[in-house]
Scaffold this motif. Structure first.
Motif, PDB file in Angstrom:
ATOM      1  N   SER A  42       0.809  -1.217   0.000  1.00 28.21           N
ATOM      2  CA  SER A  42       0.000   0.000   0.000  1.00 28.21           C
ATOM      3  C   SER A  42       0.845   1.272   0.000  1.00 28.21           C
ATOM      4  N   VAL A  43       2.114   1.169   0.389  1.00 29.98           N
ATOM      5  CA  VAL A  43       2.999   2.343   0.431  1.00 29.98           C
ATOM      6  C   VAL A  43       4.030   2.208  -0.682  1.00 29.98           C
ATOM      7  N   PRO A  44       4.165   3.224  -1.541  1.00 30.80           N
ATOM      8  CA  PRO A  44       5.168   3.125  -2.603  1.00 30.80           C
ATOM      9  C   PRO A  44       6.592   3.197  -2.055  1.00 30.80           C
ATOM     10  N   LEU A  45       7.506   2.563  -2.766  1.00 28.34           N
ATOM     11  CA  LEU A  45       8.929   2.690  -2.508  1.00 28.34           C
ATOM     12  C   LEU A  45       9.384   3.932  -3.274  1.00 28.34           C
ATOM     13  N   VAL A  46      10.303   4.703  -2.699  1.00 32.51           N
ATOM     14  CA  VAL A  46      10.777   5.919  -3.347  1.00 32.51           C
ATOM     15  C   VAL A  46      12.295   5.883  -3.442  1.00 32.51           C
ATOM     16  N   GLU A  57       5.568   1.199  -7.231  1.00 28.40           N
ATOM     17  CA  GLU A  57       4.734   0.244  -6.515  1.00 28.40           C
ATOM     18  C   GLU A  57       5.570  -1.020  -6.386  1.00 28.40           C
ATOM     19  N   VAL A  58       5.530  -1.661  -5.224  1.00 32.90           N
ATOM     20  CA  VAL A  58       6.349  -2.859  -5.044  1.00 32.90           C
ATOM     21  C   VAL A  58       5.564  -4.012  -4.429  1.00 32.90           C
ATOM     22  N   GLU A  59       5.946  -5.187  -4.849  1.00 32.62           N
ATOM     23  CA  GLU A  59       5.542  -6.415  -4.197  1.00 32.62           C
ATOM     24  C   GLU A  59       6.686  -6.738  -3.233  1.00 32.62           C
ATOM     25  N   ILE A  60       6.359  -7.201  -2.041  1.00 34.47           N
ATOM     26  CA  ILE A  60       7.376  -7.470  -1.022  1.00 34.47           C
ATOM     27  C   ILE A  60       7.600  -8.977  -0.906  1.00 34.47           C
ATOM     28  N   LYS A 158      13.705   4.694   0.000  1.00 30.05           N
ATOM     29  CA  LYS A 158      12.821   4.760   1.162  1.00 30.05           C
ATOM     30  C   LYS A 158      11.593   3.874   0.970  1.00 30.05           C
ATOM     31  N   HIS A 159      11.284   3.152   1.997  1.00 26.19           N
ATOM     32  CA  HIS A 159      10.071   2.336   2.074  1.00 26.19           C
ATOM     33  C   HIS A 159       9.978   1.904   3.526  1.00 26.19           C
ATOM     34  N   PRO A 160       8.777   1.727   4.097  1.00 28.17           N
ATOM     35  CA  PRO A 160       8.688   1.319   5.495  1.00 28.17           C
ATOM     36  C   PRO A 160       9.545   0.100   5.865  1.00 28.17           C
ATOM     37  N   ALA A 161       9.652  -0.895   4.962  1.00 27.22           N
ATOM     38  CA  ALA A 161      10.474  -2.072   5.261  1.00 27.22           C
ATOM     39  C   ALA A 161      11.948  -1.707   5.384  1.00 27.22           C
TER      40      ALA A 161
END
Length: 169
Positions: A42-46, A57-60, A158-161
């Motif tokens: 739901s959160v884009p990687l930047v 947009e990323v699949e984790i 940047k991405h929450p992960a």
């Protein structure tokens, strides 16, 4: 305390076996020649570049089965999409493109969120693709994306992960 008859125990064991088999089948699609499709986060990687922020947009892929299957058998992917591989610790990693029909850019990202290396993956190749140092994350994008979007080694991702490990927000 509840007791089970021998028949009930065998039924429970059979049910447990069936559940394990179904779960295992879900993890082996890539092994059977089917592409694994993970939900888009739901959160884009930047990628923070000299030319500005580049969102994707990323699949984790954050467990062994997902990391192993990756983008195998995937025929195409949108230009603004990628797969982020999350490893439990910083380590030496190596990828290959066997069973992957589309060329990819592999961005190797350190624990600090910085890109340590960018490598090109050739379709169906068994050659090992690896950075020169241990990393914590790998981002796979369609081939040519890094160059087109001016993404360079040393750029911040940047991405929450990633932020949870790097401390960067």
């Amino acid at each position: 305390m509840v007791g089970f008859s021998i028949r009930q125990t065998w039924c429970l064991l059979a049910l447990a076996s069936l559940i394990i088999t179904v779960l295992a089948m879900g993890q082996t699609h890539a092994a059977e020649g089917q592409a694994m499709m993970l939900p888009v986060d739901s959160v884009p990687l930047v990628a923070v570049t000299a030319a500005g922020d580049r969102p994707f947009e990323v699949e984790i892929a954050d467990d062994d089965g997902e990391r192993e299957a990756g983008l195998m058998f995937r025929q195409s992917m949108p230009a603004d999409r990628g797969m982020l591989f999350v490893f439990p610790q910083t380590e030496g990693v190596g990828f290959w493109m066997k069973n992957t029909p589309m060329p990819l850019d592999l961005l190797f990202i350190g624990q600090d969120g910085r890109i340590k290396a960018i490598r090109r993956g050739q379709p169906q190749s068994e050659a090992v693709i690896a950075p020169n140092e241990p990393v914590r994350f790998v981002l796979e994008l369609r081939a040519g994306t890094a160059e087109r979007e001016n993404i360079k080694e040393g750029d911040l991702v940047k991405h929450p992960a990633i932020n949870a490990v790097s401390g960067v927000n």
